[in-house]
Design an enzyme around this catalytic site. Structure first.
Site, mmCIF file in Angstrom:
data_model
loop_
_atom_site.group_PDB
_atom_site.id
_atom_site.type_symbol
_atom_site.label_atom_id
_atom_site.label_comp_id
_atom_site.label_asym_id
_atom_site.label_seq_id
_atom_site.Cartn_x
_atom_site.Cartn_y
_atom_site.Cartn_z
ATOM 1 N N SER A 1 6.493 0.068 -1.941
ATOM 2 C CA SER A 1 6.670 0.711 -0.643
ATOM 3 C C SER A 1 5.410 0.485 0.181
ATOM 4 O O SER A 1 4.301 0.488 -0.374
ATOM 5 C CB SER A 1 6.879 2.223 -0.842
ATOM 6 N N GLN B 1 12.471 6.829 14.581
ATOM 7 C CA GLN B 1 12.864 7.305 13.251
ATOM 8 C C GLN B 1 11.780 8.152 12.586
ATOM 9 O O GLN B 1 11.937 8.572 11.442
ATOM 10 C CB GLN B 1 13.297 6.144 12.358
ATOM 11 N N ARG C 1 4.196 2.567 2.016
ATOM 12 C CA ARG C 1 3.465 3.844 1.963
ATOM 13 C C ARG C 1 2.631 3.988 0.694
ATOM 14 O O ARG C 1 1.789 4.884 0.628
ATOM 15 C CB ARG C 1 4.428 5.025 2.118
ATOM 16 N N HIS D 1 10.236 -6.449 0.328
ATOM 17 C CA HIS D 1 10.717 -7.073 1.573
ATOM 18 C C HIS D 1 10.990 -8.555 1.346
ATOM 19 O O HIS D 1 11.990 -9.096 1.802
ATOM 20 C CB HIS D 1 9.651 -6.956 2.674
HETATM 21 P P1 AMP Z 1 10.779 -0.713 5.543
HETATM 22 O O1 AMP Z 1 9.821 -1.737 6.069
HETATM 23 O O2 AMP Z 1 10.167 0.252 4.595
HETATM 24 O O3 AMP Z 1 11.590 -0.077 6.643
HETATM 25 O O4 AMP Z 1 11.827 -1.516 4.670
HETATM 26 C C1 AMP Z 1 12.550 -2.596 5.189
HETATM 27 C C2 AMP Z 1 13.632 -2.991 4.222
HETATM 28 O O5 AMP Z 1 13.048 -3.371 2.979
HETATM 29 C C3 AMP Z 1 14.598 -1.835 3.920
HETATM 30 O O6 AMP Z 1 15.931 -2.336 3.849
HETATM 31 C C4 AMP Z 1 14.111 -1.338 2.586
HETATM 32 O O7 AMP Z 1 15.109 -0.722 1.816
HETATM 33 C C5 AMP Z 1 13.657 -2.631 1.939
HETATM 34 N N1 AMP Z 1 12.692 -2.338 0.877
HETATM 35 C C6 AMP Z 1 11.551 -1.604 0.977
HETATM 36 N N2 AMP Z 1 10.952 -1.479 -0.226
HETATM 37 C C7 AMP Z 1 11.742 -2.138 -1.116
HETATM 38 C C8 AMP Z 1 11.673 -2.373 -2.529
HETATM 39 N N3 AMP Z 1 10.693 -1.896 -3.279
HETATM 40 N N4 AMP Z 1 12.666 -3.105 -3.097
HETATM 41 C C9 AMP Z 1 13.678 -3.586 -2.347
HETATM 42 N N5 AMP Z 1 13.810 -3.407 -1.025
HETATM 43 C C10 AMP Z 1 12.852 -2.690 -0.410
#
Ligand code: AMP
Length: 293
Positions: free
Chosen positions: A185, A61, A187, A37
């Site tokens: 991630s 979602q 998760r 992020h």
């Molecule tokens: P999320 O909080 O999981 O919904 O992710 C928010 C944003 O961060 C999304 O555009 C994801 O694709 C991006 N994102 C999450 N993990 C990564 C990562 N390891 N590398 C790059 N971008 C990420």
């Protein structure tokens, strides 16, 4: 850096920036921020005068049996990450702020959302398109930043912005990985020590596919089978899907002749993890460095 919880408070701030002629970048997230992020926020800060990070676990979602209630949350830590990266503001609404109790309007898409993650998560992208559209209307950014980690989401958002004339530049950013290769991630926090080790099989298996393509293999089925075979060696891994698809249309390919996305989703124990790489015949594999398609 400000933390704003309502649309009513946010709008005049953005309008003030606009009056000063400042450009605005948006980084939509579900919080529990990590270095992936942060890389998006840092890029947004380098390209815009003001950056808004939305921090919202979007209920629409999540499917009925998914992890909405257990999804990790830590606003205090998120605020520190955003501040350090140079964001101007965190938008952190409650679900009731984003959705009226009788909300009945959604943004949906016919193609691109049916395969890959859409197969096991049939309402997921409707939720994503709806919340991202709402955030685009609320924040009115010049540019919005999304990670290649969620490759299908990035392709879906690009298509939605094109189809609905949002007039916002979508910037794709490369996957940020742990030193051992696991894609970062929120998760990953669910994994115990044994599962964390087992999760390395995702990146390891994709690397086998990448190497085959780099060595000249063009039969998509052969590459997919090799990735699946490698995943099969890890007892804790249960494959949801492995697919090689056209990088733009997300339609399955037989031969690798155009830029493709190799994507997979795998359960490690109860945790569903995703990872991917892109490959273009002339450009080769992105190796997670360029990431933008
Ligand atoms: P999320 O909080 O999981 O919904 O992710 C928010 C944003 O961060 C999304 O555009 C994801 O694709 C991006 N994102 C999450 N993990 C990564 C990562 N390891 N590398 C790059 N971008 C990420």
């Amino acid at each position: 850096m400000q933390i704003i919880k309502t649309v009513k408070e946010l709008r005049p701030i953005i309008q003030g920036w606009r009056r000063e002629g400042l450009s605005v970048g948006l980084v939509p997230t579900m919080g529990y921020l990590h270095a992936g992020h942060k890389s998006l926020i840092v890029k947004a800060v380098s390209e815009n005068d003001r950056v808004v990070v939305s921090d919202f676990v979007n209920p629409t979602q999540f499917g009925a049996n998914e992890d909405l209630s257990t999804y990790p949350r830590d606003l205090e830590r998120d605020a520190a990450v955003c501040e350090e990266a140079g964001a101007a503001l965190i938008f952190h609404p409650e679900p009731e702020e984003m959705y009226f109790p009788d909300n009945c309007t959604f943004v949906d898409m016919d193609s691109l959302t049916k395969g890959l993650c859409g197969k096991t998560r049939p309402t997921h992208f409707r939720g994503v398109c709806t919340v991202v559209s709402k955030l685009f209307h609320i924040v009115t950014p010049d540019r919005a930043y999304f990670g290649q980690k969620d490759a299908q989401q990035l392709a879906v958002i690009r298509r939605m912005v094109r189809d609905l004339n949002f007039g916002i530049s979508i910037v794709g950013c490369p996957i940020v990985r742990e030193p051992d290769g696991l894609a970062m991630s929120s998760r990953n926090a669910y994994l115990n020590a044994e599962e964390r080790k087992a999760a390395l099989i995702l990146h390891k298996s994709l690397a086998i596919g990448e190497k085959m393509l780099g060595d000249g293999e063009r039969d998509a089925a052969k590459v997919r089978e090799a990735i699946e075979k490698s995943l099969g060696t890890e007892p804790l891994a249960k494959v949801d899907y492995v697919e090689l698809v056209d990088a733009e249309t997300l339609e399955p390919v037989g031969r690798v002749e155009r830029p493709i996305l190799a994507a997979l989703a795998v359960y490690i124990g109860k945790t569903r993890l995703i990872d991917n790489f892109t490959f273009a015949e002339n450009a080769g594999c992105d190796k997670g460095e360029t990431g933008c398609i």
